[in-house]
Design an enzyme around this catalytic site. Structure first.
Site, mmCIF file in Angstrom:
data_model
loop_
_atom_site.group_PDB
_atom_site.id
_atom_site.type_symbol
_atom_site.label_atom_id
_atom_site.label_comp_id
_atom_site.label_asym_id
_atom_site.label_seq_id
_atom_site.Cartn_x
_atom_site.Cartn_y
_atom_site.Cartn_z
ATOM 1 N N THR A 125 0.823 -1.209 0.000
ATOM 2 C CA THR A 125 0.000 0.000 0.000
ATOM 3 C C THR A 125 0.861 1.265 0.000
ATOM 4 O O THR A 125 2.002 1.241 0.483
ATOM 5 C CB THR A 125 -0.903 -0.009 1.257
ATOM 6 O OG1 THR A 125 -1.432 1.291 1.465
ATOM 7 C CG2 THR A 125 -0.131 -0.396 2.514
ATOM 8 N N ASP A 126 0.264 2.358 -0.462
ATOM 9 C CA ASP A 126 0.968 3.648 -0.392
ATOM 10 C C ASP A 126 1.070 4.150 1.048
ATOM 11 O O ASP A 126 1.841 5.062 1.338
ATOM 12 C CB ASP A 126 0.270 4.700 -1.274
ATOM 13 C CG ASP A 126 -1.175 4.992 -0.880
ATOM 14 O OD1 ASP A 126 -1.724 4.301 0.013
ATOM 15 O OD2 ASP A 126 -1.775 5.918 -1.474
ATOM 16 N N GLU A 127 0.286 3.518 1.959
ATOM 17 C CA GLU A 127 0.276 4.008 3.349
ATOM 18 C C GLU A 127 1.613 3.800 4.046
ATOM 19 O O GLU A 127 1.875 4.409 5.083
ATOM 20 C CB GLU A 127 -0.880 3.355 4.131
ATOM 21 C CG GLU A 127 -2.207 3.626 3.458
ATOM 22 C CD GLU A 127 -3.443 3.314 4.288
ATOM 23 O OE1 GLU A 127 -3.357 3.292 5.519
ATOM 24 O OE2 GLU A 127 -4.505 3.108 3.673
ATOM 25 N N TYR A 153 -1.727 -0.677 11.023
ATOM 26 C CA TYR A 153 -1.901 -1.298 9.698
ATOM 27 C C TYR A 153 -0.716 -0.972 8.789
ATOM 28 O O TYR A 153 -0.058 -1.870 8.257
ATOM 29 C CB TYR A 153 -3.206 -0.822 9.039
ATOM 30 C CG TYR A 153 -3.265 -1.110 7.553
ATOM 31 C CD1 TYR A 153 -3.303 -2.426 7.079
ATOM 32 C CD2 TYR A 153 -3.253 -0.072 6.604
ATOM 33 C CE1 TYR A 153 -3.326 -2.695 5.709
ATOM 34 C CE2 TYR A 153 -3.279 -0.340 5.246
ATOM 35 C CZ TYR A 153 -3.315 -1.648 4.800
ATOM 36 O OH TYR A 153 -3.334 -1.920 3.441
ATOM 37 N N LYS A 157 2.253 -3.436 7.242
ATOM 38 C CA LYS A 157 2.506 -3.598 5.806
ATOM 39 C C LYS A 157 3.940 -3.175 5.477
ATOM 40 O O LYS A 157 4.633 -3.823 4.695
ATOM 41 C CB LYS A 157 1.514 -2.766 4.978
ATOM 42 C CG LYS A 157 0.063 -3.236 5.036
ATOM 43 C CD LYS A 157 -0.177 -4.608 4.443
ATOM 44 C CE LYS A 157 0.004 -4.636 2.941
ATOM 45 N NZ LYS A 157 -0.330 -5.990 2.384
HETATM 46 P P1 NAD Z 1 -9.702 -7.286 2.268
HETATM 47 O O1 NAD Z 1 -9.688 -7.042 3.728
HETATM 48 O O2 NAD Z 1 -10.930 -6.996 1.475
HETATM 49 O O3 NAD Z 1 -9.336 -8.827 1.971
HETATM 50 C C1 NAD Z 1 -8.341 -9.495 2.666
HETATM 51 C C2 NAD Z 1 -8.510 -10.995 2.430
HETATM 52 O O4 NAD Z 1 -7.428 -11.678 3.102
HETATM 53 C C3 NAD Z 1 -9.815 -11.564 3.018
HETATM 54 O O5 NAD Z 1 -10.409 -12.456 2.099
HETATM 55 C C4 NAD Z 1 -9.361 -12.317 4.267
HETATM 56 O O6 NAD Z 1 -10.180 -13.436 4.600
HETATM 57 C C5 NAD Z 1 -7.959 -12.754 3.851
HETATM 58 N N1 NAD Z 1 -7.088 -13.000 5.005
HETATM 59 C C6 NAD Z 1 -6.920 -12.210 6.090
HETATM 60 N N2 NAD Z 1 -6.070 -12.789 6.948
HETATM 61 C C7 NAD Z 1 -5.671 -13.958 6.373
HETATM 62 C C8 NAD Z 1 -4.794 -14.991 6.772
HETATM 63 N N3 NAD Z 1 -4.145 -14.947 7.939
HETATM 64 N N4 NAD Z 1 -4.615 -16.042 5.929
HETATM 65 C C9 NAD Z 1 -5.277 -16.109 4.751
HETATM 66 N N5 NAD Z 1 -6.135 -15.164 4.337
HETATM 67 C C10 NAD Z 1 -6.333 -14.099 5.137
HETATM 68 O O7 NAD Z 1 -8.456 -6.478 1.693
HETATM 69 P P2 NAD Z 1 -8.257 -5.811 0.263
HETATM 70 O O8 NAD Z 1 -8.779 -4.423 0.318
HETATM 71 O O9 NAD Z 1 -8.720 -6.729 -0.786
HETATM 72 O O10 NAD Z 1 -6.669 -5.714 0.208
HETATM 73 C C11 NAD Z 1 -5.889 -6.751 -0.382
HETATM 74 C C12 NAD Z 1 -4.418 -6.366 -0.297
HETATM 75 O O11 NAD Z 1 -4.190 -5.133 -0.967
HETATM 76 C C13 NAD Z 1 -3.938 -6.164 1.149
HETATM 77 O O12 NAD Z 1 -2.631 -6.689 1.240
HETATM 78 C C14 NAD Z 1 -3.919 -4.641 1.315
HETATM 79 O O13 NAD Z 1 -2.942 -4.259 2.249
HETATM 80 C C15 NAD Z 1 -3.552 -4.201 -0.101
HETATM 81 N N6 NAD Z 1 -4.033 -2.860 -0.488
HETATM 82 C C16 NAD Z 1 -5.362 -2.514 -0.325
HETATM 83 C C17 NAD Z 1 -5.791 -1.268 -0.762
HETATM 84 C C18 NAD Z 1 -7.245 -0.866 -0.662
HETATM 85 O O14 NAD Z 1 -7.588 0.264 -1.017
HETATM 86 N N7 NAD Z 1 -8.151 -1.733 -0.220
HETATM 87 C C19 NAD Z 1 -4.884 -0.371 -1.345
HETATM 88 C C20 NAD Z 1 -3.551 -0.768 -1.496
HETATM 89 C C21 NAD Z 1 -3.129 -2.015 -1.079
HETATM 90 P P1 TYD Z 2 -10.762 3.870 4.536
HETATM 91 O O1 TYD Z 2 -11.717 3.492 3.473
HETATM 92 O O2 TYD Z 2 -10.843 3.207 5.866
HETATM 93 O O3 TYD Z 2 -9.294 3.699 3.895
HETATM 94 P P2 TYD Z 2 -7.841 4.203 4.478
HETATM 95 O O4 TYD Z 2 -7.979 4.600 5.881
HETATM 96 O O5 TYD Z 2 -7.016 2.955 4.329
HETATM 97 O O6 TYD Z 2 -7.419 5.307 3.562
HETATM 98 O O7 TYD Z 2 -10.886 5.431 4.773
HETATM 99 C C1 TYD Z 2 -10.690 6.354 3.728
HETATM 100 C C2 TYD Z 2 -10.761 7.744 4.333
HETATM 101 O O8 TYD Z 2 -12.096 7.996 4.769
HETATM 102 C C3 TYD Z 2 -9.888 7.929 5.554
HETATM 103 O O9 TYD Z 2 -9.360 9.251 5.546
HETATM 104 C C4 TYD Z 2 -10.840 7.756 6.730
HETATM 105 C C5 TYD Z 2 -12.145 8.274 6.176
HETATM 106 N N1 TYD Z 2 -13.384 7.629 6.646
HETATM 107 C C6 TYD Z 2 -14.468 8.421 7.047
HETATM 108 O O10 TYD Z 2 -14.394 9.670 7.070
HETATM 109 N N2 TYD Z 2 -15.634 7.792 7.419
HETATM 110 C C7 TYD Z 2 -15.764 6.441 7.408
HETATM 111 O O11 TYD Z 2 -16.850 5.917 7.768
HETATM 112 C C8 TYD Z 2 -14.645 5.640 6.999
HETATM 113 C C9 TYD Z 2 -14.741 4.142 7.004
HETATM 114 C C10 TYD Z 2 -13.481 6.283 6.612
#
Ligand code: NAD
Ligand code: TYD
Length: 334
Positions: A125-127, A153, A157
């Site tokens: 992630t960019d975080e 988190y 990562k």
């Molecule tokens: P998500 O929470 O929707 O899905 C995570 C999946 O991993 C779930 O199906 C969960 O059951 C599985 N999981 C969790 N713990 C596990 C374990 N111990 N063993 C096996 N499976 C397990 O997450 P997402 O949003 O799909 O993110 C996927 C990846 O992309 C993550 O690594 C996250 O850090 C990265 N990412 C997400 C975003 C975003 O905007 N959502 C952005 C950049 C990077």
């Molecule tokens: P989120 O979707 O949790 O992603 P991330 O924290 O990984 O960027 O949140 C996106 C942004 O929205 C973050 O600045 C927190 C804010 N947020 C709200 O203001 N209200 C909400 O209910 C949630 C879930 C997030």
């Protein structure tokens, strides 16, 4: 070729499988997922009947189970999407983030080394880069930006990424890493900003906006992220890190207002709530390396397709209802 995809029952991993299982009918895809609260077996429905796809319920921190699977399957590639992914949860319970995100990554890399996996990819992630000031739009995260994490988190990562770098250098693990910005699209668990807002607004419930809603995220469609990961797998250079961003910076209040307007709901639903502790101000990604070196580009423009994403949730009320009732946890009977 045989490919292991972890975390494929989550948001991004399931969208990835929908894309690659169809695109590469000659390759075999095995998905492992622990089916945590964020894992929804229903998300695999579009690929479950494909002959080149198989699901195995397995936790990436289960060292023996993972080793056994690698010994039998002899994977060529491993793509690690599995993670605890929600910042708010990491503030309440950091331990599981360290376990899954750091230790789970180590387990997968140890198995990859032992069983001669040709490529390990870490989805990150960019975080990990921390945050940027709101008043310096010229500043963007590049691959050279130092890690400066804020939440448990992002720290977990970032810790995993550092471990990947260490395994590459010390043990010659053939690996790549991608850092992506905030994704939107279908199948996102309704704890995250966009689906949470849609779900609450549809039920005429108050929509929480943290602080003043000024925090900025760089939104990318999940399809564009996954095309980027696929290009890294095929064109990327071992040892390299690639940033993937949406070039669509929006503050949270703008996102929430956009959703309310699209649904024809009143802005009176907005409720400003206590800010998230340590809340990152702004994320913005410079994706020029991936564009230059991989030929990656985005297909989707945020303003053009956000309506399509909102419509997906409106048209999949049962998907949300199953999650809210907890019914989705019974989907896997294996
Ligand atoms: P998500 O929470 O929707 O899905 C995570 C999946 O991993 C779930 O199906 C969960 O059951 C599985 N999981 C969790 N713990 C596990 C374990 N111990 N063993 C096996 N499976 C397990 O997450 P997402 O949003 O799909 O993110 C996927 C990846 O992309 C993550 O690594 C996250 O850090 C990265 N990412 C997400 C975003 C975003 O905007 N959502 C952005 C950049 C990077
Ligand atoms: P989120 O979707 O949790 O992603 P991330 O924290 O990984 O960027 O949140 C996106 C942004 O929205 C973050 O600045 C927190 C804010 N947020 C709200 O203001 N209200 C909400 O209910 C949630 C879930 C997030």
């Amino acid at each position: 070729m045989k490919v292991l995809v972890t975390g494929g029952c989550g948001f991004i991993g399931s969208n990835y499988l929908h894309y690659v299982v169809n695109k590469y009918p000659e390759d075999e895809f095995v998905c492992i997922d622990a089916l945590t609260y964020a894992g929804n077996y229903h998300n695999l429905a579009p690929v479950l009947d494909k002959p080149n796809f198989r699901f195995v319920k397995l936790d990436i921190t289960d060292r023996e189970g993972v080793d056994r699977l690698f010994a039998t399957e002899k994977f060529d590639w491993v793509i690690n999407f599995a993670a605890e992914s929600h910042v708010d949860n990491s503030i309440k319970n950091p331990g599981i983030f360290v376990k899954t995100n750091v230790m789970g990554t180590q387990v997968l890399m140890d198995a990859s080394l032992k069983h001669d996996v040709k490529r390990y990819h870490q989805v990150s992630t960019d975080e990990v880069y921390g945050d940027l000031p709101l008043d310096r739009p010229d500043l963007l995260f590049t691959e050279e930006t130092p890690f400066h994490t804020s939440s448990p988190y992002s720290a977990s990562k970032g810790g995993a990424d550092l471990l990947v770098l260490a395994y590459m250098r010390t043990f010659k693990l053939p690996a790549t890493i991608s850092h992506c910005s905030n994704n939107y699209g279908p199948y996102q668990f309704p704890e995250k900003l966009i689906p949470n807002t849609i779900e609450k607004a549809l039920r005429e419930e108050k929509v929480p906006v943290y602080g003043k809603g000024e925090n900025v995220r760089d939104w990318i469609h999940v399809y564009d992220h996954n095309v980027g990961v696929d290009m890294i797998m095929h064109e990327g250079k071992i040892g390299e890190t690639y940033n993937l961003g949406g070039n669509a910076e929006r503050n949270n209040l703008t996102i929430v207002k956009t959703i309310l307007a699209a649904l024809g709901k009143s802005e009176d639903l907005i409720e400003f709530v206590t800010d998230r502790p340590g809340h990152d101000l702004r994320y913005a990604i410079d994706s020029s390396k991936a564009e230059r070196e991989l030929g990656w580009s985005r297909k989707y423009d945020f303003d053009e397709v956000i309506k399509e994403t909102i419509d997906w949730y409106v048209n999949h009320k049962d998907w949300i209802k199953d999650i809210k009732s907890g019914e989705y946890r019974n989907a896997y009977e294996g």
